[in-house]
Design a protein around this motif. Structure first.
Motif, PDB file in Angstrom:
ATOM      1  N   GLY A  14       0.808  -1.219   0.000  1.00  0.00           N
ATOM      2  CA  GLY A  14       0.000   0.000   0.000  1.00  0.00           C
ATOM      3  C   GLY A  14       0.838   1.263   0.000  1.00  0.00           C
ATOM      4  N   ARG A  15       1.949   1.276   0.734  1.00  0.00           N
ATOM      5  CA  ARG A  15       2.806   2.457   0.787  1.00  0.00           C
ATOM      6  C   ARG A  15       3.604   2.656  -0.487  1.00  0.00           C
ATOM      7  NH1 ARG A  15       6.606   1.651   3.831  1.00  0.00           N
ATOM      8  NH2 ARG A  15       6.146  -0.346   4.861  1.00  0.00           N
ATOM      9  N   HIS A  16       4.047   1.554  -1.089  1.00  0.00           N
ATOM     10  CA  HIS A  16       4.901   1.660  -2.275  1.00  0.00           C
ATOM     11  C   HIS A  16       4.133   1.567  -3.589  1.00  0.00           C
ATOM     12  CE1 HIS A  16       8.669   1.610  -0.046  1.00  0.00           C
ATOM     13  NE2 HIS A  16       8.235   0.593   0.659  1.00  0.00           N
ATOM     14  N   GLY A  17       2.948   0.941  -3.544  1.00  0.00           N
ATOM     15  CA  GLY A  17       2.201   0.753  -4.781  1.00  0.00           C
ATOM     16  C   GLY A  17       2.868  -0.211  -5.727  1.00  0.00           C
ATOM     17  N   SER A  18       3.695  -1.104  -5.197  1.00  0.00           N
ATOM     18  CA  SER A  18       4.488  -1.987  -6.043  1.00  0.00           C
ATOM     19  C   SER A  18       4.879  -3.234  -5.265  1.00  0.00           C
ATOM     20  CB  SER A  18       5.743  -1.265  -6.535  1.00  0.00           C
ATOM     21  OG  SER A  18       6.707  -2.174  -7.021  1.00  0.00           O
ATOM     22  N   VAL A  19       4.688  -4.400  -5.882  1.00  0.00           N
ATOM     23  CA  VAL A  19       5.133  -5.645  -5.277  1.00  0.00           C
ATOM     24  C   VAL A  19       6.660  -5.693  -5.212  1.00  0.00           C
ATOM     25  CG1 VAL A  19       5.265  -8.153  -5.611  1.00  0.00           C
ATOM     26  CG2 VAL A  19       3.078  -6.963  -5.886  1.00  0.00           C
ATOM     27  N   THR A  20       7.299  -5.198  -6.275  1.00  0.00           N
ATOM     28  CA  THR A  20       8.763  -5.214  -6.327  1.00  0.00           C
ATOM     29  C   THR A  20       9.364  -4.391  -5.190  1.00  0.00           C
ATOM     30  OG1 THR A  20       8.741  -5.481  -8.727  1.00  0.00           O
ATOM     31  CG2 THR A  20      10.777  -4.668  -7.735  1.00  0.00           C
ATOM     32  N   ALA A  21       8.849  -3.171  -4.994  1.00  0.00           N
ATOM     33  CA  ALA A  21       9.370  -2.304  -3.938  1.00  0.00           C
ATOM     34  C   ALA A  21       9.063  -2.865  -2.557  1.00  0.00           C
ATOM     35  CB  ALA A  21       8.793  -0.899  -4.081  1.00  0.00           C
ATOM     36  N   ALA A  22       7.875  -3.461  -2.399  1.00  0.00           N
ATOM     37  CA  ALA A  22       7.528  -4.066  -1.114  1.00  0.00           C
ATOM     38  C   ALA A  22       8.459  -5.233  -0.796  1.00  0.00           C
ATOM     39  CB  ALA A  22       6.076  -4.536  -1.129  1.00  0.00           C
ATOM     40  N   ALA A  23       8.743  -6.056  -1.810  1.00  0.00           N
ATOM     41  CA  ALA A  23       9.640  -7.191  -1.609  1.00  0.00           C
ATOM     42  C   ALA A  23      11.029  -6.719  -1.201  1.00  0.00           C
ATOM     43  CB  ALA A  23       9.717  -8.027  -2.887  1.00  0.00           C
ATOM     44  N   LYS A  24      11.511  -5.640  -1.834  1.00  0.00           N
ATOM     45  CA  LYS A  24      12.832  -5.107  -1.503  1.00  0.00           C
ATOM     46  C   LYS A  24      12.884  -4.613  -0.064  1.00  0.00           C
ATOM     47  CE  LYS A  24      16.323  -1.826  -3.121  1.00  0.00           C
ATOM     48  NZ  LYS A  24      16.655  -0.793  -4.134  1.00  0.00           N
ATOM     49  N   TYR A  28      12.024  -9.879   1.000  1.00  0.00           N
ATOM     50  CA  TYR A  28      11.339 -11.057   0.495  1.00  0.00           C
ATOM     51  C   TYR A  28      11.586 -11.158  -1.008  1.00  0.00           C
ATOM     52  CZ  TYR A  28       8.357 -11.672   4.681  1.00  0.00           C
ATOM     53  OH  TYR A  28       7.877 -11.903   5.941  1.00  0.00           O
ATOM     54  N   SER A  29      11.324 -12.332  -1.563  1.00  0.00           N
ATOM     55  CA  SER A  29      11.277 -12.460  -3.015  1.00  0.00           C
ATOM     56  C   SER A  29       9.905 -11.987  -3.496  1.00  0.00           C
ATOM     57  CB  SER A  29      11.499 -13.913  -3.438  1.00  0.00           C
ATOM     58  OG  SER A  29      10.427 -14.727  -2.991  1.00  0.00           O
ATOM     59  N   GLN A  30       9.818 -11.581  -4.761  1.00  0.00           N
ATOM     60  CA  GLN A  30       8.523 -11.166  -5.301  1.00  0.00           C
ATOM     61  C   GLN A  30       7.490 -12.291  -5.237  1.00  0.00           C
ATOM     62  OE1 GLN A  30       8.473  -8.795  -8.931  1.00  0.00           O
ATOM     63  NE2 GLN A  30      10.631  -8.288  -8.622  1.00  0.00           N
ATOM     64  N   PRO A  31       7.842 -13.543  -5.581  1.00  0.00           N
ATOM     65  CA  PRO A  31       6.850 -14.618  -5.446  1.00  0.00           C
ATOM     66  C   PRO A  31       6.357 -14.795  -4.013  1.00  0.00           C
ATOM     67  CG  PRO A  31       8.647 -15.319  -6.871  1.00  0.00           C
ATOM     68  CD  PRO A  31       9.070 -14.006  -6.267  1.00  0.00           C
ATOM     69  N   SER A  32       7.233 -14.563  -3.036  1.00  0.00           N
ATOM     70  CA  SER A  32       6.814 -14.687  -1.641  1.00  0.00           C
ATOM     71  C   SER A  32       5.785 -13.624  -1.283  1.00  0.00           C
ATOM     72  CB  SER A  32       8.027 -14.578  -0.714  1.00  0.00           C
ATOM     73  OG  SER A  32       7.634 -14.663   0.634  1.00  0.00           O
ATOM     74  N   VAL A  33       6.001 -12.376  -1.747  1.00  0.00           N
ATOM     75  CA  VAL A  33       5.021 -11.304  -1.503  1.00  0.00           C
ATOM     76  C   VAL A  33       3.697 -11.648  -2.165  1.00  0.00           C
ATOM     77  CG1 VAL A  33       4.462  -8.900  -2.016  1.00  0.00           C
ATOM     78  CG2 VAL A  33       6.739  -9.492  -1.158  1.00  0.00           C
ATOM     79  N   TYR A 150      32.928 -15.167   1.396  1.00  0.00           N
ATOM     80  CA  TYR A 150      33.772 -14.551   0.378  1.00  0.00           C
ATOM     81  C   TYR A 150      32.873 -14.096  -0.777  1.00  0.00           C
ATOM     82  CZ  TYR A 150      37.559 -16.690   3.046  1.00  0.00           C
ATOM     83  OH  TYR A 150      38.418 -17.038   4.043  1.00  0.00           O
ATOM     84  N   ASP A 151      33.444 -13.399  -1.727  1.00  0.00           N
ATOM     85  CA  ASP A 151      32.641 -12.870  -2.826  1.00  0.00           C
ATOM     86  C   ASP A 151      31.947 -13.968  -3.625  1.00  0.00           C
ATOM     87  OD1 ASP A 151      33.318 -10.283  -2.156  1.00  0.00           O
ATOM     88  OD2 ASP A 151      35.033 -10.211  -3.506  1.00  0.00           O
ATOM     89  N   ASP A 152      32.538 -15.175  -3.648  1.00  0.00           N
ATOM     90  CA  ASP A 152      31.951 -16.259  -4.432  1.00  0.00           C
ATOM     91  C   ASP A 152      31.180 -17.267  -3.581  1.00  0.00           C
ATOM     92  OD1 ASP A 152      34.133 -17.265  -3.106  1.00  0.00           O
ATOM     93  OD2 ASP A 152      35.018 -18.273  -4.840  1.00  0.00           O
ATOM     94  N   THR A 153      30.927 -16.934  -2.307  1.00  0.00           N
ATOM     95  CA  THR A 153      30.162 -17.830  -1.440  1.00  0.00           C
ATOM     96  C   THR A 153      28.714 -17.888  -1.890  1.00  0.00           C
ATOM     97  OG1 THR A 153      31.604 -17.303   0.431  1.00  0.00           O
ATOM     98  CG2 THR A 153      29.462 -18.288   0.938  1.00  0.00           C
ATOM     99  N   GLU A 154      28.110 -19.075  -1.811  1.00  0.00           N
ATOM    100  CA  GLU A 154      26.702 -19.236  -2.180  1.00  0.00           C
ATOM    101  C   GLU A 154      25.815 -18.391  -1.261  1.00  0.00           C
ATOM    102  OE1 GLU A 154      25.220 -20.970  -4.637  1.00  0.00           O
ATOM    103  OE2 GLU A 154      27.206 -21.403  -5.449  1.00  0.00           O
ATOM    104  N   PRO A 155      24.709 -17.835  -1.797  1.00  0.00           N
ATOM    105  CA  PRO A 155      23.816 -17.011  -0.966  1.00  0.00           C
ATOM    106  C   PRO A 155      23.235 -17.809   0.196  1.00  0.00           C
ATOM    107  CG  PRO A 155      23.313 -16.754  -3.307  1.00  0.00           C
ATOM    108  CD  PRO A 155      24.271 -17.901  -3.197  1.00  0.00           C
ATOM    109  N   GLU A 156      22.868 -17.101   1.255  1.00  0.00           N
ATOM    110  CA  GLU A 156      22.251 -17.729   2.411  1.00  0.00           C
ATOM    111  C   GLU A 156      20.802 -18.111   2.083  1.00  0.00           C
ATOM    112  OE1 GLU A 156      24.432 -15.166   2.720  1.00  0.00           O
ATOM    113  OE2 GLU A 156      25.841 -16.655   3.498  1.00  0.00           O
ATOM    114  N   PRO A 157      20.200 -19.010   2.875  1.00  0.00           N
ATOM    115  CA  PRO A 157      18.806 -19.407   2.636  1.00  0.00           C
ATOM    116  C   PRO A 157      17.851 -18.218   2.746  1.00  0.00           C
ATOM    117  CG  PRO A 157      19.880 -20.896   4.187  1.00  0.00           C
ATOM    118  CD  PRO A 157      20.812 -19.741   4.000  1.00  0.00           C
ATOM    119  N   ALA A 158      16.698 -18.352   2.121  1.00  0.00           N
ATOM    120  CA  ALA A 158      15.671 -17.306   2.187  1.00  0.00           C
ATOM    121  C   ALA A 158      15.293 -17.051   3.644  1.00  0.00           C
ATOM    122  CB  ALA A 158      14.443 -17.735   1.393  1.00  0.00           C
TER     123      ALA A 158
END
Length: 291
Positions: A14-24, A28-33, A150-158
């Motif tokens: 409601g504040r952002h008017g955007s799923v993308t901005a809300a997820a950021k 969250y990921s956009q599918p999660s929102v 490190y820079d090449d470390t796999e991302p952490e879980p969601a």
């Protein structure tokens, strides 16, 4: 009963008017929102969103719920702040899992700070490697995990949020006068276990050679003792040197860095005890290296 996390989602939309901005904002990921919004519609039986071109817009029912969500979340935040002020963090417990050098160099000073500021707040500690610390965090067995990547470390879980503490330089340890990687092609090397030596191997590979490993240990004190005795050379992160520095060991800073984070799970804000520990860790991370 409406789920508070889903109220946070529709408030952000409601504040952002955007799923993308809300997820950021919510990390969250956009599918999660989108999933949370769909569940909210199913729970309320009301259409909350409508598509407009390639975007979305709240329906009148959705806007009403978003407005009420903002009020509810504000009241929760106020209650949390009032309770924290009332309790004064004089009781309670926060649990942390982390690797040994970070516990010695960062956690112990942070616990000393907390003991002065919040008498009665208990801090539980578990010494373990970053992957295990993240798993303890994910399963709710600790509130904070100290990790490095490190820079090449796999991302952490969601759901894992990272709070940057410092960039930890890597040092080349040798006996006597300082040396360089280029001069140590034929040296005997001291390495960690098979699981922990990958970055040493990568560092040497970048310098154009494969290290001849004569000793294996994950004990930073023992590794420095071996160097001091002239039995080999090794690399070691700055946090380990902050925690212990053997006499006769020369540390030469390399260009490589590892990034040290305090990780928490779930969306903000963190509970007051967790937030207090994070603040103390950040303060400890800013202290100069000793020795």
């Amino acid at each position: 009963m409406l789920d508070v996390n889903r109220l946070r989602v529709i408030d952000a939309v409601g504040r952002h008017g955007s799923v993308t901005a809300a997820a950021k904002e919510l990390h969250y990921s956009q599918p999660s929102v989108t999933h949370h919004l769909a569940r909210l519609e199913a729970e309320t039986g009301a259409q909350l969103l409508q598509r407009v071109g390639r975007g979305i817009r709240l329906t009148p029912a959705g806007q009403m719920l978003a407005d009420r969500a903002a009020e509810i979340l504000g009241r929760i935040a106020a209650a949390d702040a009032e309770l924290s002020a009332h309790v004064g963090l004089t009781a309670g417990r926060v649990r942390l899992a982390g690797f040994a050098s970070a516990i010695k160099a960062l956690v112990l000073p942070a616990v000393e700070l907390l003991a002065r500021r919040h008498v009665g707040l208990e801090v539980g500690l578990t010494d373990t490697h970053p992957p295990e610390a993240i798993e303890l965090l994910r399963t709710g067995e600790v509130e904070v995990a100290l990790i490095f990547r490190y820079d090449d470390t796999e991302p952490e879980p969601a759901g894992v949020r990272l709070h940057h503490l410092l960039d930890d330089p890597l040092y080349l340890l040798s006996k006597g006068s300082g040396s360089t990687l280029d001069a140590l092609h034929d040296a005997t090397w001291i390495a960690g276990c098979e699981r922990c030596r990958s970055h040493l191997l990568a560092t040497c590979a970048e310098a154009g050679f494969e290290p001849r490993i004569g000793y294996s240990s994950d004990d930073m004190v023992l590794m420095q003792a071996l160097v001091a005795a002239g039995l080999g050379v090794t690399t070691m992160p700055g946090l380990a040197l902050r925690a212990h520095r053997a006499e006769g060991v020369v540390a030469t800073e390399l260009s490589a860095r590892r990034h040290v984070y305090a990780a928490t799970y779930g969306e903000p804000p963190d509970p007051p005890a967790t937030a207090a520990l994070l603040a103390a860790l950040a303060e400890a991370a800013g202290q100069p290296v000793r020795g």
